[in-house]
Design a protein around this motif. Structure first.
Motif, PDB file in Angstrom:
ATOM      1  N   VAL A  80       0.845  -1.192   0.000  1.00 16.03           N
ATOM      2  CA  VAL A  80       0.000   0.000   0.000  1.00 16.03           C
ATOM      3  C   VAL A  80       0.879   1.240   0.000  1.00 16.03           C
ATOM      4  N   LEU A  81       0.424   2.269  -0.694  1.00 15.04           N
ATOM      5  CA  LEU A  81       1.102   3.558  -0.749  1.00 15.04           C
ATOM      6  C   LEU A  81       0.094   4.625  -0.372  1.00 15.04           C
ATOM      7  N   VAL A  82       0.431   5.465   0.590  1.00 18.17           N
ATOM      8  CA  VAL A  82      -0.514   6.457   1.102  1.00 18.17           C
ATOM      9  C   VAL A  82       0.137   7.835   1.138  1.00 18.17           C
ATOM     10  N   ASP A  83      -0.702   8.822   1.072  1.00 19.24           N
ATOM     11  CA  ASP A  83      -0.264  10.209   1.248  1.00 19.24           C
ATOM     12  C   ASP A  83      -1.481  11.037   1.623  1.00 19.24           C
ATOM     13  N   ASP A 143      -3.249 -10.495   5.186  1.00 17.50           N
ATOM     14  CA  ASP A 143      -2.608 -11.756   4.817  1.00 17.50           C
ATOM     15  C   ASP A 143      -1.809 -11.652   3.534  1.00 17.50           C
ATOM     16  N   HIS A 144      -1.858 -10.487   2.879  1.00 17.17           N
ATOM     17  CA  HIS A 144      -1.170 -10.317   1.596  1.00 17.17           C
ATOM     18  C   HIS A 144      -0.234  -9.107   1.594  1.00 17.17           C
ATOM     19  N   LEU A 145      -0.305  -8.279   2.604  1.00 17.95           N
ATOM     20  CA  LEU A 145       0.463  -7.032   2.619  1.00 17.95           C
ATOM     21  C   LEU A 145       1.918  -7.301   3.006  1.00 17.95           C
ATOM     22  N   VAL A 146       2.845  -6.864   2.124  1.00 17.78           N
ATOM     23  CA  VAL A 146       4.275  -7.050   2.401  1.00 17.78           C
ATOM     24  C   VAL A 146       5.045  -5.740   2.403  1.00 17.78           C
ATOM     25  N   GLY A 147       4.440  -4.641   1.907  1.00 14.92           N
ATOM     26  CA  GLY A 147       5.162  -3.375   1.831  1.00 14.92           C
ATOM     27  C   GLY A 147       4.280  -2.193   2.158  1.00 14.92           C
ATOM     28  N   PHE A 148       4.892  -1.155   2.740  1.00 12.56           N
ATOM     29  CA  PHE A 148       4.197   0.091   3.066  1.00 12.56           C
ATOM     30  C   PHE A 148       5.052   1.244   2.558  1.00 12.56           C
ATOM     31  N   GLY A 149       4.488   2.075   1.686  1.00 13.62           N
ATOM     32  CA  GLY A 149       5.228   3.205   1.121  1.00 13.62           C
ATOM     33  C   GLY A 149       4.557   4.524   1.434  1.00 13.62           C
ATOM     34  N   ALA A 150       5.367   5.515   1.809  1.00 14.59           N
ATOM     35  CA  ALA A 150       4.853   6.848   2.136  1.00 14.59           C
ATOM     36  C   ALA A 150       6.024   7.821   2.150  1.00 14.59           C
ATOM     37  N   ASP A 151       5.720   9.101   2.381  1.00 19.64           N
ATOM     38  CA  ASP A 151       6.813  10.055   2.563  1.00 19.64           C
ATOM     39  C   ASP A 151       7.353   9.925   3.987  1.00 19.64           C
ATOM     40  N   ILE A 177       9.108   1.594   3.240  1.00 19.28           N
ATOM     41  CA  ILE A 177      10.041   2.300   2.358  1.00 19.28           C
ATOM     42  C   ILE A 177       9.626   3.760   2.240  1.00 19.28           C
ATOM     43  N   HIS A 178      10.544   4.631   2.622  1.00 18.22           N
ATOM     44  CA  HIS A 178      10.360   6.071   2.455  1.00 18.22           C
ATOM     45  C   HIS A 178      10.582   6.407   0.977  1.00 18.22           C
ATOM     46  N   CYS A 179       9.644   7.096   0.361  1.00 10.98           N
ATOM     47  CA  CYS A 179       9.665   7.407  -1.073  1.00 10.98           C
ATOM     48  C   CYS A 179      11.043   7.882  -1.533  1.00 10.98           C
ATOM     49  N   LEU A 180      11.579   7.241  -2.582  1.00  9.13           N
ATOM     50  CA  LEU A 180      12.922   7.560  -3.072  1.00  9.13           C
ATOM     51  C   LEU A 180      13.018   8.993  -3.585  1.00  9.13           C
TER      52      LEU A 180
END
Length: 598
Positions: A80-83, A143-151, A177-180
């Protein structure tokens, strides 16, 4: 519904789809229908109003959402990616994307939705994430979430009360992971802070942008002067105030392009001949002119543009939806090597500036200081700047052991002897993701044996392929041969490297919910964004989501749908012509004839 009425309703839905896809107001719908009728298109007379356009949009968005949900649910692992930000009505909103693996083996990102949040705390945003995922048909998302992306905001990655920390309590395998692209912006800000580039060069675009902004007279005078000098003038922009590194490069390009015209105009403004310029402003202009008309300023601009050119290229790579972890790591290393070369030799822009400045002028502008002294000052600031940039990149892009283990699976760096290569990294990944791998049907006991065979296959047939193409082909062709080791590959493929697409969704939100449409409710905004972001091209929509939406619309009405019935119009009262022979004793009820618009 009759076939003719069905075909006509498809056309009406298609017009509503066109309006939503192009981010136009619903008020355009009746006028577009009338335009089509004037062109000879056979359309119904019912359901031609802005309210029905909104209803049609809702059904269209539902069909697109069903297709997107079907694709997301087919992926065993997601991120998931949130902002968060505020819209035009100063309402706090959260935008959620899901990164999943498509059936063709290529990772993709899907817009899930946007939601108003009661409080911008970790708990409030978590509640929003849960409600959006569950409402979109993904109830067992944990049961499927492996990554979390945000600032890098503390609400996202705070070590005690951040969203990632709270999620990791229930999902210890989760990777945050902090957004590259955000990290690169922060690294540049730290590296340039307090330097000549930040204090002097960045200051001048800010000065002359504010000098021209709000004054049409000054801008016209600059344009006329540029025309006399046969120079082009780019619109001045500020160096600060936007998201990505490339805005600095564009601001510097505008400055470098405008220098002859700007210097000529500011020389006139700074003189005592202009009575309409305040003395304080004239003094500031003369101070900046002294700095700009120097070899030191122009040489530093040349170096600055070369450095920002490389950093902008890196930033644009990070903003691609297809960016993968190994590709990102390689891009960072390549940019660091290019920057280190700039510490020893001149880049293309700096070389061009030096050629002109050695003659004592730059594009016809006489320079005040000596070239030799300016070049010495450039040398003294060049190496420290490059060293600080590389150090900031190293600091911002520190990679943990799990992500480094993932990069080891890139065949581009494999040695000749593959007997033991990657075994340690695969075991590390296997141990880290073991719990979620088992939940999704992975036989962890066979992973290492499959890894040994997979290395042989890749080394023999796929060695020269790039990461994205390699694993796309492996996942399509060899999924039955290596069903367990590919679970780990799927985990790597859906890692959320950049939230730039989430940022673009906020730009779309502000285009949809303008000052003139500020009362749009959240559900309608969500539908419009779903169509704009995930909807097919208009040529393909009629045969897909439009036809399905019409069928669902016809079946789901609380009352029977009557698309072929003409709506009531304004009543016209027509009096019959009076006759002198008319019978004066005629009943009052027959005095006038009432007609209805058909």
């Amino acid at each position: 519904m009759q076939k003719t009425a069905f075909c006509k309703m498809i056309k009406l839905f298609d017009i509503a789809y066109h309006i939503a896809k192009h981010e136009k107001p619903f008020a355009y719908y009746p006028s577009l229908v009338k335009l089509e009728k004037r062109h000879g298109v056979d359309l119904e007379d019912a359901y031609i109003n802005p309210k029905q356009a909104r209803v049609f949009t809702q059904y269209l968005a539902e069909q697109i959402h069903l297709e997107v949900s079907k694709q997301v649910l087919s992926s065993r692992y997601i991120s998931v990616l949130v902002d968060g930000s505020t819209d035009r009505s100063t309402t706090e909103k959260e935008v959620l994307y899901v990164k999943y693996l498509h059936k063709d083996g290529v990772p993709r990102m899907a817009f899930v939705g946007t939601e108003d949040i009661e409080s911008a705390t970790a708990d409030g945003i978590l509640h929003c994430i849960r409600s959006l995922l569950i409402s979109k048909g993904i109830p067992n998302w944990t049961d499927h979430l492996v990554g979390f992306g945000a600032d890098g905001a503390s609400v996202n990655f705070g070590c005690r009360q951040g969203i990632y920390t709270k999620l990791k309590m229930d999902m210890p395998w989760l990777i945050g992971i902090h957004c590259l692209a955000h990290r690169l912006e922060l690294a540049c800000k730290n590296a340039f802070q307090g330097t000549y580039f930040n204090q002097e060069i960045d200051g001048f675009p800010s000065f002359y942008t504010s000098f021209y902004r709000g004054s049409g007279k000054r801008r016209r005078e600059l344009d006329r002067l540029a025309e006399l000098l046969d120079e082009s003038v780019l619109t001045p922009t500020r160096v600060d105030g936007t998201r990505w590194v490339d805005h600095r490069r564009r601001a510097l390009k505008a400055l470098e392009t405008n220098i002859p015209a700007v210097i000529a105009y500011l020389s006139e403004v700074g003189s005592d001949q202009r009575q309409d310029i305040k003395k304080a402003d004239a003094a500031r202009v003369r101070g900046w002119l002294k700095k700009v008309k120097s070899n030191e300023f122009l040489l530093h601009i040349g170096l600055y543009m070369d450095v920002l050119g490389e950093l902008s290229h890196l930033s644009l790579q990070f903003q691609k939806d297809s960016i993968s972890l190994p590709t990102a790591v390689e891009a960072i290393e390549t940019s660091k090597e290019v920057l280190k070369d700039m510490a020893k030799g001149d880049g293309p822009k700096l070389r061009a500036v030096k050629v002109e400045c050695r003659c004592g002028s730059y594009r016809g502008v006489a320079l005040s200081d000596t070239y030799a002294d300016a070049e010495e000052r450039l040398k003294s600031s060049r190496e420290p700047l490059i060293h600080d940039i590389v150090a900031c990149l190293d600091e911002r892009y520190q990679t943990d052991t799990i992500l480094m283990a993932m990069c080891k699976l890139d065949p581009k760096h494999w040695p000749e002897d593959l007997t033991e290569y990657g075994n340690e990294e695969v075991l590390l990944l296997l141990e880290h993701f073991k719990e979620i791998l088992k939940k999704n049907g992975c036989d962890v006991e066979n992973v290492m044996a499959e890894w040994t065979r997979l290395k042989k296959v890749i080394n023999r047939s796929y060695r020269g392929l790039k990461w994205e193409e390699l694993w796309s082909q492996i996942l399509r062709v060899w999924s039955e041969e290596f069903p367990n080791i590919l679970h780990i590959i799927e985990n790597i493929q859906v890692m959320p490297m950049s939230t730039s697409k989430v940022e673009r969704a906020f730009s779309l939100l502000n285009r949809v919910k303008t000052d003139w449409r500020i009362n749009l409710n959240t559900a309608t905004v969500k539908d419009l964004m779903m169509i704009s972001l995930e909807g097919p091209e208009e040529e393909d929509a009629a045969a897909g989501c439009v036809e399905s939406a019409v069928k669902k619309w016809f079946r789901s009405g609380k009352k029977a749908r009557w698309p072929h019935i003409k709506p009531y119009g304004k009543r016209q009262q027509v009096r019959p012509a009076t006759s002198p022979m008319a019978d004066s004793d005629t009943d009052d009820d027959n005095d006038e004839l009432v007609l209805f618009d058909k």
